[in-house]
Design an enzyme around this catalytic site. Structure first.
Site, short mmCIF file in Angstrom:
data_model
loop_
_atom_site.label_atom_id
_atom_site.label_comp_id
_atom_site.label_asym_id
_atom_site.label_seq_id
_atom_site.Cartn_x
_atom_site.Cartn_y
_atom_site.Cartn_z
N TYR A 50 0.83 -1.09 0.07
CA TYR A 50 -0.02 -0.07 0.07
C TYR A 50 0.79 1.33 -0.04
CZ TYR A 50 -3.63 3.16 1.16
OH TYR A 50 -4.15 4.41 1.31
N HIS A 80 1.49 4.11 -3.17
CA HIS A 80 0.92 5.61 -2.98
C HIS A 80 2.43 6.39 -3.11
CE1 HIS A 80 -2.82 3.84 -1.84
NE2 HIS A 80 -3.11 5.23 -2.18
N TYR A 84 -5.18 16.57 0.45
CA TYR A 84 -5.52 15.11 0.54
C TYR A 84 -4.42 14.46 1.17
CZ TYR A 84 -7.37 10.50 -0.72
OH TYR A 84 -7.91 9.38 -0.97
N TRP A 92 -7.53 2.29 -10.92
CA TRP A 92 -6.79 2.43 -9.49
C TRP A 92 -7.52 1.98 -8.34
CZ3 TRP A 92 -2.24 3.94 -7.88
CH2 TRP A 92 -2.03 4.25 -6.54
#
Length: 140
Positions: free
Chosen positions: A48, A52, A71, A106
């Protein structure tokens, strides 16, 4: 909402807190902070974070197009905390990202990493604000 690109799945993980949870996110207007949660599967943490660190440029462009800003995703063990703001309200950002093939790709590419992203109704796992202290920003 399709999870804003860059953070997690295209749709903010569903898993809400009912009407209070919806008010905390789905109905957020321009500039209002939105927070939702995801839970990773054990062992998915490194992938993960790697994914990212290499967010697709077209995903970043989609977030900009949807008006998503400030964000950030935080992680504690398997818990992911996603915080963001939108220029035109959450409903608009959700519509733009939800209609995007980039967001769909995605989200599909990360789906195997998540243990929980929504509640039984498919609603994101919204977190509602309990306390806020705006404080005083540093002077320039």
């Amino acid at each position: 909402m399709t999870a804003p690109a860059g953070a997690g799945p295209a749709r903010p993980p569903a898993g809400g807190a009912g009407p209070a949870g919806r008010a905390a996110g789905a109905t957020a207007g321009p500039g209002e902070q939105v927070c939702h949660l995801y839970r990773l599967r054990p062992g998915a943490e490194a992938e993960y974070e790697r994914r990212h660190a290499e967010v697709w440029p077209e995903l970043s462009a989609l977030l900009d197009e949807a008006g998503i800003y400030e964000y950030a995703i935080y992680r504690r063990d398997l818990l992911l905390i996603c915080v963001l703001r939108t220029r035109s309200g959450f409903a608009h950002a959700d519509a733009v990202t939800g209609a995007s093939p980039v967001q769909a790709r995605w989200t599909a590419s990360l789906a195997h990493l998540f243990a929980e992203i929504a509640d039984a109704d498919g609603e994101p796992l919204w977190a509602h604000r309990v306390f806020h202290h705006p404080g005083h920003p540093p002077e320039d």
